[in-house]
Scaffold this motif. Structure first.
Motif, PDB file in Angstrom:
ATOM      1  N   PRO A 112       8.470  21.377   6.120  1.00 41.18           N
ATOM      2  CA  PRO A 112       6.894  20.489   6.787  1.00 41.18           C
ATOM      3  C   PRO A 112       5.872  21.898   6.499  1.00 41.18           C
ATOM      4  N   HIS A 113       4.742  21.433   5.304  1.00 39.63           N
ATOM      5  CA  HIS A 113       3.709  21.980   4.518  1.00 39.63           C
ATOM      6  C   HIS A 113       2.253  20.961   4.418  1.00 39.63           C
ATOM      7  N   ILE A 114       1.177  21.462   4.233  1.00 39.70           N
ATOM      8  CA  ILE A 114      -0.119  21.675   3.797  1.00 39.70           C
ATOM      9  C   ILE A 114      -0.516  21.971   3.045  1.00 39.70           C
ATOM     10  N   THR A 115      -0.283  20.978   1.989  1.00 42.73           N
ATOM     11  CA  THR A 115      -1.599  20.766   0.239  1.00 42.73           C
ATOM     12  C   THR A 115      -2.276  21.168   0.112  1.00 42.73           C
ATOM     13  N   LEU A 116      -2.515  23.064  -0.556  1.00 39.34           N
ATOM     14  CA  LEU A 116      -3.606  23.692  -0.394  1.00 39.34           C
ATOM     15  C   LEU A 116      -4.272  23.554  -2.373  1.00 39.34           C
ATOM     16  N   LEU A 117      -3.835  23.807  -3.177  1.00 38.74           N
ATOM     17  CA  LEU A 117      -3.869  23.044  -4.024  1.00 38.74           C
ATOM     18  C   LEU A 117      -2.367  22.388  -4.923  1.00 38.74           C
ATOM     19  N   ARG A 118      -3.529  21.938  -6.289  1.00 37.73           N
ATOM     20  CA  ARG A 118      -2.280  20.976  -6.835  1.00 37.73           C
ATOM     21  C   ARG A 118      -3.151  21.856  -8.106  1.00 37.73           C
ATOM     22  N   ALA A 119      -1.891  21.460  -9.591  1.00 36.16           N
ATOM     23  CA  ALA A 119      -1.574  20.866 -10.632  1.00 36.16           C
ATOM     24  C   ALA A 119      -1.702  22.578 -10.707  1.00 36.16           C
ATOM     25  N   ARG A 162      -7.233   9.839  -2.489  1.00 35.86           N
ATOM     26  CA  ARG A 162      -8.169  10.028  -0.518  1.00 35.86           C
ATOM     27  C   ARG A 162      -7.466   9.216  -0.033  1.00 35.86           C
ATOM     28  N   TYR A 163      -7.425   9.620   1.461  1.00 38.73           N
ATOM     29  CA  TYR A 163      -6.628   9.358   1.975  1.00 38.73           C
ATOM     30  C   TYR A 163      -6.847   8.549   3.291  1.00 38.73           C
ATOM     31  N   HIS A 164      -6.633   7.506   3.425  1.00 34.72           N
ATOM     32  CA  HIS A 164      -7.719   6.505   4.410  1.00 34.72           C
ATOM     33  C   HIS A 164      -6.736   6.610   5.590  1.00 34.72           C
ATOM     34  N   LEU A 182      -6.661  17.304   3.907  1.00 36.70           N
ATOM     35  CA  LEU A 182      -5.864  18.565   4.190  1.00 36.70           C
ATOM     36  C   LEU A 182      -5.110  17.382   5.454  1.00 36.70           C
ATOM     37  N   HIS A 183      -3.628  17.495   5.344  1.00 34.99           N
ATOM     38  CA  HIS A 183      -2.614  17.180   6.575  1.00 34.99           C
ATOM     39  C   HIS A 183      -1.097  17.392   6.318  1.00 34.99           C
ATOM     40  N   LEU A 184      -0.310  16.948   7.204  1.00 39.09           N
ATOM     41  CA  LEU A 184       1.069  17.871   7.106  1.00 39.09           C
ATOM     42  C   LEU A 184       1.995  16.627   7.429  1.00 39.09           C
ATOM     43  N   THR A 185       2.099  16.261   5.664  1.00 44.53           N
ATOM     44  CA  THR A 185       3.041  15.038   5.504  1.00 44.53           C
ATOM     45  C   THR A 185       4.674  15.143   7.000  1.00 44.53           C
ATOM     46  N   LEU A 186       4.775  13.928   7.354  1.00 36.92           N
ATOM     47  CA  LEU A 186       5.840  13.988   7.958  1.00 36.92           C
ATOM     48  C   LEU A 186       7.037  13.529   7.993  1.00 36.92           C
ATOM     49  N   ALA A 187       6.138  11.889   7.245  1.00 38.42           N
ATOM     50  CA  ALA A 187       7.869  10.790   6.340  1.00 38.42           C
ATOM     51  C   ALA A 187       6.533  10.520   5.462  1.00 38.42           C
ATOM     52  N   PHE A 188       6.821  10.183   4.131  1.00 37.28           N
ATOM     53  CA  PHE A 188       6.407   9.463   3.043  1.00 37.28           C
ATOM     54  C   PHE A 188       6.991   7.960   2.748  1.00 37.28           C
ATOM     55  N   LEU A 189       6.501   7.066   2.588  1.00 37.65           N
ATOM     56  CA  LEU A 189       6.730   5.781   2.963  1.00 37.65           C
ATOM     57  C   LEU A 189       6.983   5.037   1.353  1.00 37.65           C
ATOM     58  N   ARG A 195       0.795  -1.426  -0.208  1.00 40.90           N
ATOM     59  CA  ARG A 195       0.154  -0.306   0.156  1.00 40.90           C
ATOM     60  C   ARG A 195       0.931   1.229  -0.143  1.00 40.90           C
ATOM     61  N   ARG A 196       0.583   2.481  -0.315  1.00 35.31           N
ATOM     62  CA  ARG A 196       0.800   3.941  -0.709  1.00 35.31           C
ATOM     63  C   ARG A 196       0.791   4.603   0.485  1.00 35.31           C
ATOM     64  N   LEU A 197       1.974   4.723   1.247  1.00 34.63           N
ATOM     65  CA  LEU A 197       1.711   5.539   2.874  1.00 34.63           C
ATOM     66  C   LEU A 197       2.147   6.440   2.881  1.00 34.63           C
ATOM     67  N   PHE A 198       2.240   6.903   4.477  1.00 32.17           N
ATOM     68  CA  PHE A 198       2.921   8.211   4.494  1.00 32.17           C
ATOM     69  C   PHE A 198       2.134   8.488   6.429  1.00 32.17           C
ATOM     70  N   PHE A 199       2.979   9.107   6.731  1.00 31.87           N
ATOM     71  CA  PHE A 199       2.726   9.515   7.946  1.00 31.87           C
ATOM     72  C   PHE A 199       2.850  10.590   8.095  1.00 31.87           C
TER      73      PHE A 199
HETATM   74  P1  2AM Z   1       2.866  17.070  -1.405  1.00 34.16           P
HETATM   75  O1  2AM Z   1       0.984  16.994  -0.851  1.00 34.16           O
HETATM   76  O2  2AM Z   1       4.082  18.098  -1.694  1.00 34.16           O
HETATM   77  O3  2AM Z   1       2.724  16.570  -2.402  1.00 34.16           O
HETATM   78  C1  2AM Z   1       0.790  11.585   0.329  1.00 34.16           C
HETATM   79  O4  2AM Z   1       1.195  11.824  -1.732  1.00 34.16           O
HETATM   80  C2  2AM Z   1       1.575  12.593   0.639  1.00 34.16           C
HETATM   81  O5  2AM Z   1       3.077  12.271   0.953  1.00 34.16           O
HETATM   82  C3  2AM Z   1       1.556  13.949   0.825  1.00 34.16           C
HETATM   83  O6  2AM Z   1       1.617  15.331   1.274  1.00 34.16           O
HETATM   84  C4  2AM Z   1       2.460  14.370  -0.221  1.00 34.16           C
HETATM   85  O7  2AM Z   1       3.406  15.563  -0.621  1.00 34.16           O
HETATM   86  C5  2AM Z   1       4.011  13.409   0.101  1.00 34.16           C
HETATM   87  N1  2AM Z   1       4.460  12.563  -1.203  1.00 34.16           N
HETATM   88  C6  2AM Z   1       4.600  12.266  -2.557  1.00 34.16           C
HETATM   89  N2  2AM Z   1       5.318  12.475  -2.905  1.00 34.16           N
HETATM   90  C7  2AM Z   1       6.674  12.438  -2.160  1.00 34.16           C
HETATM   91  C8  2AM Z   1       7.767  12.498  -1.639  1.00 34.16           C
HETATM   92  N3  2AM Z   1       8.004  11.305  -3.161  1.00 34.16           N
HETATM   93  N4  2AM Z   1       8.697  12.590  -1.012  1.00 34.16           N
HETATM   94  C9  2AM Z   1       8.133  12.928   0.075  1.00 34.16           C
HETATM   95  N5  2AM Z   1       6.979  13.334   0.344  1.00 34.16           N
HETATM   96  C10 2AM Z   1       5.705  12.555  -0.563  1.00 34.16           C
END
Ligand code: 2AM
Length: 176
Positions: free
Chosen positions: A124-131, A165-167, A42-49, A5-9
């Motif tokens: 550290p950031h919260i993405t508001l808009l994409r594209a 969607r983020y679950h 809306l979330h603030l990513t700590l570690a992308f897995l 699964r595609r995961l992140f903290f």
């Molecule tokens: P972003 O919002 O700046 O795109 C789920 O995709 C979360 O993981 C998002 O907050 C995304 O950040 C982040 N993310 C996706 N790919 C990433 C990567 N390769 N390295 C770090 N963060 C990533």
């Protein structure tokens, strides 16, 4: 059979704050600026897995059980635009030590478990808009929201019916 699964903290945003942010965003940016991220996403990513096997997911979750980091207050008083990934973000001018330590811990546990970690500094950031790949008029200030981060969580990113969607899979408390 093994599945991945595609995961992140990430830090979740309190529901009320998600709603305040999207109401403000509707006035602060024109519809052409980019594609708004849904309030619940809306979330603030700590570690992308990245793509993680069930076994590795379990190992990372059990490492997270042992984290005893303090909570912290986070002020959302910064805004920016990264044209290359097309992201307009909400952030903080002064990242609290607790946030940086928590992200560092999760990112180093992820790296040691074989999840590739970007060499780029943690921003550290919260993405508001994409594209948002065209120039965007960024408002000079934010409403300066602040919230107490009391938990962090493991999320799964799911792409279905043309939407991401983020679950939330599991949540951990930060120490009082
Ligand atoms: P972003 O919002 O700046 O795109 C789920 O995709 C979360 O993981 C998002 O907050 C995304 O950040 C982040 N993310 C996706 N790919 C990433 C990567 N390769 N390295 C770090 N963060 C990533």
């Amino acid at each position: 059979m093994s599945s991945s699964r595609r995961l992140f903290f990430a830090l979740p945003l309190p529901d009320a704050l998600q709603q305040q942010v999207i109401r403000w965003r509707a006035d602060a940016f024109s519809p052409e600026a980019g594609r708004p991220v849904a309030a619940a996403n809306l979330h603030l990513t700590l570690a992308f897995l990245g793509e993680v096997s069930a076994q590795k997911e379990q190992a990372l979750a059990r490492l997270a059980d042992r984290i005893a980091q303090p909570g912290f207050s986070l002020r959302l008083d910064d805004l920016g635009h990264w044209p290359r990934p097309g992201v307009v973000w909400l952030g903080t001018r002064r990242a609290p030590r607790g946030l940086l330590q928590l992200a560092e811990l999760l990112r180093s546990q992820a790296a040691r478990s074989g999840c590739y970690q970007s060499p780029m500094p943690f921003h550290p950031h919260i993405t508001l808009l994409r594209a948002a790949t065209q120039p965007v008029a960024i408002p000079p200030t934010t409403p300066g929201w602040a919230f107490n981060a009391e938990t962090f969580a493991l999320y799964q990113s799911v792409f279905e019916n043309g939407r991401t969607r983020y679950h939330q899979l599991e949540q951990w408390p930060l120490a009082p």
